[in-house]
Design an enzyme around this catalytic site. Structure first.
Site, PDB file in Angstrom:
ATOM      1  N   ASP A 230       0.871  -1.163   0.000  1.00  0.00           N
ATOM      2  CA  ASP A 230       0.000   0.000   0.000  1.00  0.00           C
ATOM      3  C   ASP A 230       0.912   1.219   0.000  1.00  0.00           C
ATOM      4  O   ASP A 230       2.078   1.145   0.397  1.00  0.00           O
ATOM      5  CB  ASP A 230      -0.910  -0.023   1.237  1.00  0.00           C
ATOM      6  N   TRP A 231       0.391   2.349  -0.450  1.00  0.00           N
ATOM      7  CA  TRP A 231       1.237   3.530  -0.666  1.00  0.00           C
ATOM      8  C   TRP A 231       1.815   4.007   0.673  1.00  0.00           C
ATOM      9  O   TRP A 231       1.089   4.432   1.559  1.00  0.00           O
ATOM     10  CB  TRP A 231       0.422   4.627  -1.351  1.00  0.00           C
TER      11      TRP A 231
END
Length: 779
Positions: A230-231
């Site tokens: 995930d970012w």
């Protein structure tokens, strides 16, 4: 054997390491001298969110126009696999037309608790339904030659402290509840990428969790694609690489690439692990890069029509006393509520779509054959009293035969990065409901929101429909349901409790500081309410229709279940048939019944169809951690066919051969045996967990480190308090000036670990700067 061994052999160590993180916010790196192109990843999951200008992860900056389809929580109420495939196909087509190679979705985390701020992005509280629907979405997206990216793997159950919280869950619950959907998706739809979650799972960050990734995802399930963080979800880059986390996003301007190179040069990371990771990533890149592929033309009007149809099939009719719906031509109708004119149609955060077009119900109702006597706003959208608005709405209601009252949750209540505070509708809206039912007996409430709500007025109004978050075509769809142009067929994919205090994880959710203890275990949603005999407002699988159905002629032949379904009413409609399995006299604690089959069947008036559902041995099994496998307990099982979990029309008992379990015996687990899970003693949870519980609290005496959060700085010296309060000032400021979504997004920063500051700023605030700040805070 690596597929790209020759190509990898021509790379320098630095080039190989560079491929393991992004070029920028949305793109992978290219190596032009070797003909390795860059590919673009961007947000879904219910539409394309491709930013044309400045990039961000929280939906702050506008994206290019795209079709906004109903969210996953809404689509799940359709229980229609072919519809969800078509929606995925359309979203994938728009992605490909914009040269997006990887669409970040669908989200398929389990709705452990209805307060999760991101539940609108997830399908259900049930892992079987989640897996079946998410698999169709993935197939649809990937039919365009691009990659879907199911997320967030795994046990991402809350937004509060999501980047550091440790989800403590026992192995059986992990397998039967939280991993089942991902397993179905991997095995049934072969996604090319999967996104790891921010959180820890039983002490290890998900993106470097060897058990979740190497042992289960790759070895046991046979996944052969790419895992992307995930970012900002990377913790230890080298540990992540060892756990098959090939791609870190977004770019860190080479910071973590150097960590990989240094680890190999120092002998703490075998270069073969990097080579395998590069091989996986190259396979993805060459499979989905779009520069040399035929551009697709998108008919956005056609996609809008599909969005309308998806919303029609997903809207749930919850109450229809005296058949007040559908509304008859010429009926004098007052339309009340801001959402009628300015629809609430999607959630906030990384899934925020800039809709190609947007319809509202008021326009369509005013263009119908109803006698619309007027429209009144009724309430302030973001809360706050207004006697004038209530008075206008009440006065208008007196002149109508029927009042359509549009209420629900505003945009600030459901967003990435923050959980809901409660299940309540805003007080000013509830006051409006009470005022209107005092002057008109025929009130139909039209709800908007991404999940379950407390409905204290449910017994006082004649009709209730729940639109959930129905996308850009929701306005048309709602009008069609109200007018009878479409027969409602949606059914709830989650349970509506009477009160939030009835929720099984009520006492444990959310984990506030270090851990989130899943003490309720298996007993999520209907598994709890049915087993513990707790009354609910609306049960799982519930939804009404304008017609009636009859079930008959049940036959079971080994794993094949068939029966007749007849439309006994006067209008065409669809029934969602549901198959539940209940074991009789089980020796082990388990849910009373579980969903193991469903189908959406369309019938004309008087028409009968033979419906066939197929079971497998796995459908009768429980997970045994001792042997690390699924087992069937010998005994009798009821096969139940119904229209909701509480409306069972036919059942038959079958006998299954298997084992006599020696684990999870009811007598050894007094609370779990009767689903009395709201106050589980530590000792009983530790018994199924197999170890002592870690502390759920932060150690306030410990110096803060890179894996601690900015939130924790408030408990340190004056510098820490000042740093924390400075950020919180902006939270309250944005709330004050009427920008609640921006205010919510401040929590993304508050809950961010210090290790992410240099990476999220691309080194503009260096690791050395952060370490200096921590030294000041720790003095």
């Amino acid at each position: 054997m690596m597929k790209h061994q020759d190509l990898i052999g021509r790379m320098t160590l630095e080039e190989k390491a560079s491929l393991m993180s992004g070029q920028n916010f949305w793109n992978t790196k290219a190596i032009e001298r070797l003909g390795i192109p860059s590919i673009m990843l961007t947000d879904g999951p219910h539409g394309l969110r491709k930013q044309g200008g400045r990039a961000d992860h929280l939906g702050l900056n506008k994206s290019l126009p795209a079709t906004c389809y109903p969210t996953a929580a809404t689509l799940a109420n359709s229980w229609d696999k072919s519809l969800i495939y078509d929606v995925g196909k359309d979203i994938g087509k728009e992605a490909r037309s914009e040269k997006v190679s990887v669409l970040l979705g669908p989200g398929l985390n389990i709705k452990r608790n209805p307060l999760c701020g991101r539940n609108f992005e997830y399908f259900s509280e049930d892992p079987y339904l989640t897996g079946e629907l998410a698999s169709e979405m993935v197939k649809g997206i990937q039919s365009n030659g691009i990659s879907a990216c199911p997320k967030h793997y795994a046990v991402n159950s809350q937004e509060h402290m999501r980047m550091t919280i440790d989800e403590i869950v026992d192995e059986r619950s992990l397998r039967e509840i939280y991993l089942t959907g991902f397993e179905k998706v991997v095995k049934e739809s072969n996604p090319y990428t999967i996104m790891s979650s921010y959180n820890k799972v039983n002490g290890e960050f998900a993106n470097e969790n060897q058990y979740l990734a190497n042992d289960i995802l790759y070895s046991e399930w046979g996944f052969d694609g790419v895992v992307v963080t995930d970012w900002g979800g990377n913790n230890d880059r080298v540990a992540g690489l060892r756990a098959h986390n090939q791609l870190e996003m977004p770019s860190t301007n080479g910071i973590t690439d150097k960590e990989i190179v240094n680890a190999i040069n120092e002998g703490t990371l075998d270069e073969s692990i990097l080579n395998q990771a590069v091989d996986h990533l190259l396979s993805l890149i060459f499979k989905v890069h779009l520069d040399d592929k035929e551009p697709l033309q998108v008919d956005y009007n056609q996609h809008h029509n599909k969005a309308v149809e998806a919303a029609r099939q997903s809207i749930v009719l919850l109450k229809n006393e005296s058949n007040i719906l559908p509304l008859k031509d010429g009926k004098r109708v007052a339309v009340i509520g801001d959402f009628a004119k300015n629809p609430r149609y999607q959630g906030a955060g990384s899934s925020l779509i800039n809709p190609y077009k947007l319809s509202n119900s008021l326009d369509y109702l005013q263009g119908s054959k109803l006698n619309i006597v007027g429209y009144a706003q009724g309430y302030k959208r973001m809360g706050g009293k207004s006697s004038k608005l209530v008075q206008e709405a009440t006065s208008l209601s007196k002149s109508a035969e029927v009042v359509l009252l549009f209420i629900g949750l505003d945009e600030s209540t459901e967003a990435e990065g923050v959980d809901r505070n409660d299940l309540k509708i805003a007080h000013n809206q509830l006051e409006l409901v009470e005022s209107i039912i005092q002057v008109n007996d025929n009130v139909v409430v039209v709800l908007s929101g991404g999940g379950a709500l407390e409905l204290p007025f449910a017994d006082k109004v004649k009709g209730i429909i729940h639109t959930y978050l129905s996308g850009q075509g929701g306005g048309e769809a709602v009008a069609d349901i109200l007018l009878g142009n479409c027969n409602p067929s949606g059914k709830l994919s989650e349970t509506f409790p009477l009160h939030y205090s009835d929720v099984p994880s009520y006492s444990y959710y959310p984990g506030q500081q270090a851990t989130s203890e899943h003490k309720e275990g298996l007993f999520i949603g209907y598994r709890y309410y049915e087993t513990a005999n707790v009354p609910v407002r609306y049960p799982f699988g519930y939804g009404l229709s304008y017609t009636t159905f009859e079930f008959s002629n049940l036959m079971i032949d080994k794993f094949t279940v068939s029966f007749d379904l007849t439309n006994t009413g006067e209008v065409a409609g669809a029934e969602i048939v549901q198959l539940y399995i209940e074991m009789l006299d089980s020796r082990i604690f388990r849910a009373r019944k579980e969903l193991k089959g469903f189908d959406k069947v369309y019938l004309d008036p008087g028409e009968t169809k033979r419906v066939t559902l197929t079971l497998t041995k796995r459908d009768f099994s429980f997970f045994n951690p001792v042997i690390n496998d699924w087992e069937v307990e010998s005994g009798n099982y009821k096969i139940q066919i119904g229209s909701s979990i509480q409306e069972i029309h036919m059942e038959e008992t079958v006998q299954m051969d298997g084992v006599s379990p020696s684990i999870f015996i009811k007598s050894e687990f007094p609370h779990y045996s009767i689903a009395d899970v709201k106050q589980i003693p530590d000792s009983e949870f530790e018994k199924i967990l197999g170890r002592r519980l870690p502390s759920k609290h932060w150690d306030s005496n410990k110096d803060l480190g890179m894996n601690d959060t900015i939130n924790q700085a408030q408990y340190k010296n004056w510098i820490g308090k000042l740093f924390y309060n400075s950020i919180m000032f902006f939270h309250f400021f944005f709330k004050k000036i009427g920008r609640p979504l921006t205010a919510n997004n401040v929590y993304f920063i508050i809950n961010m670990p210090f290790r992410q500051v240099d990476r999220f700023t691309g080194g503009k605030v260096s690791k050395k700067n952060v370490e200096t700040l921590l030294r000041w805070i720790n003095r």
